[in-house]
Design a protein around this motif. Sequence first.
Motif, PDB file in Angstrom:
ATOM      1  N   TRP A  25      47.310  30.127   6.174  1.00  0.00           N
ATOM      2  CA  TRP A  25      47.255  29.200   7.296  1.00  0.00           C
ATOM      3  C   TRP A  25      46.243  28.087   7.037  1.00  0.00           C
ATOM      4  O   TRP A  25      45.634  27.553   7.955  1.00  0.00           O
ATOM      5  N   HIS A  61      51.509  23.764   8.823  1.00  0.00           N
ATOM      6  CA  HIS A  61      52.861  24.310   9.003  1.00  0.00           C
ATOM      7  C   HIS A  61      53.827  23.188   9.377  1.00  0.00           C
ATOM      8  O   HIS A  61      53.413  22.075   9.665  1.00  0.00           O
ATOM      9  N   GLU A 102      53.262  31.057   3.227  1.00  0.00           N
ATOM     10  CA  GLU A 102      53.229  32.460   3.619  1.00  0.00           C
ATOM     11  C   GLU A 102      54.516  33.115   3.125  1.00  0.00           C
ATOM     12  O   GLU A 102      55.545  32.449   2.953  1.00  0.00           O
ATOM     13  N   TYR A 106      58.730  32.041   9.799  1.00  0.00           N
ATOM     14  CA  TYR A 106      59.123  32.536  11.107  1.00  0.00           C
ATOM     15  C   TYR A 106      60.410  31.821  11.473  1.00  0.00           C
ATOM     16  O   TYR A 106      60.561  30.632  11.202  1.00  0.00           O
ATOM     17  N   HIS A 129      50.008  21.514  20.061  1.00  0.00           N
ATOM     18  CA  HIS A 129      48.983  22.270  19.344  1.00  0.00           C
ATOM     19  C   HIS A 129      47.565  21.800  19.645  1.00  0.00           C
ATOM     20  O   HIS A 129      46.603  22.374  19.158  1.00  0.00           O
ATOM     21  N   SER A 133      47.458  27.165  20.174  1.00  0.00           N
ATOM     22  CA  SER A 133      47.435  27.351  18.719  1.00  0.00           C
ATOM     23  C   SER A 133      48.801  27.811  18.228  1.00  0.00           C
ATOM     24  O   SER A 133      49.629  28.302  19.011  1.00  0.00           O
ATOM     25  N   LEU A 135      49.339  30.386  16.397  1.00  0.00           N
ATOM     26  CA  LEU A 135      49.388  31.835  16.592  1.00  0.00           C
ATOM     27  C   LEU A 135      49.804  32.181  18.020  1.00  0.00           C
ATOM     28  O   LEU A 135      50.659  33.047  18.237  1.00  0.00           O
ATOM     29  N   GLU A 136      49.248  31.474  19.007  1.00  0.00           N
ATOM     30  CA  GLU A 136      49.632  31.708  20.410  1.00  0.00           C
ATOM     31  C   GLU A 136      51.096  31.360  20.643  1.00  0.00           C
ATOM     32  O   GLU A 136      51.803  32.066  21.364  1.00  0.00           O
ATOM     33  N   LEU A 138      53.535  31.428  18.405  1.00  0.00           N
ATOM     34  CA  LEU A 138      54.376  32.433  17.757  1.00  0.00           C
ATOM     35  C   LEU A 138      54.399  33.735  18.569  1.00  0.00           C
ATOM     36  O   LEU A 138      55.442  34.380  18.686  1.00  0.00           O
ATOM     37  N   LYS A 139      53.267  34.111  19.138  1.00  0.00           N
ATOM     38  CA  LYS A 139      53.223  35.302  19.989  1.00  0.00           C
ATOM     39  C   LYS A 139      54.117  35.130  21.207  1.00  0.00           C
ATOM     40  O   LYS A 139      54.791  36.062  21.632  1.00  0.00           O
TER      41      LYS A 139
END
Length: 143
Positions: A25, A61, A102, A106, A129, A133, A135-136, A138-139
């Motif tokens: 990342w 990304h 990575e 995803y 963003h 984030s 990560l948030e 994607l969750k």
Amino acid sequence: MLSLMKMSHSNSEIWIHWVFVTKDWKPLIDSSKREVLSQTLGNIIQELGNSHGTFSVLNDHFHLLIKLPFNISPKDFENHLKLQIQENLESSGDKDGFLDWERKPYAYSVSLNQLTAEKNSIQRQDFKHQKVSLLEELKFFGM
């Protein structure tokens, strides 16, 4: 009873929202790489005839919304895209052109009735963003 083998002529559309993240990342996508990535993704969308396709490139990304052709597997598309990006970075003269990704991108499918909203969301990634984030995000999508 329908035979799955006879469905290759189908007009079904499989839209996929891809998110490719740089290795660990890290913010490896500078302005010159961003330009090459944008050109590459735009060309892929055009080659596939995806009038509703779109993308957004950030420093660690990128998002890509495309209609996957029925004769290409997601893995084959992923490999083709990564190879195309690498070739274009090398031919751009960028001596530090390699981008490591990575292990797995995803990805999730997008229904036709959500296509416009998904496209708008991708086009607003820079703004999004600033508040949420990756990560948030994607969750939120269960990834």
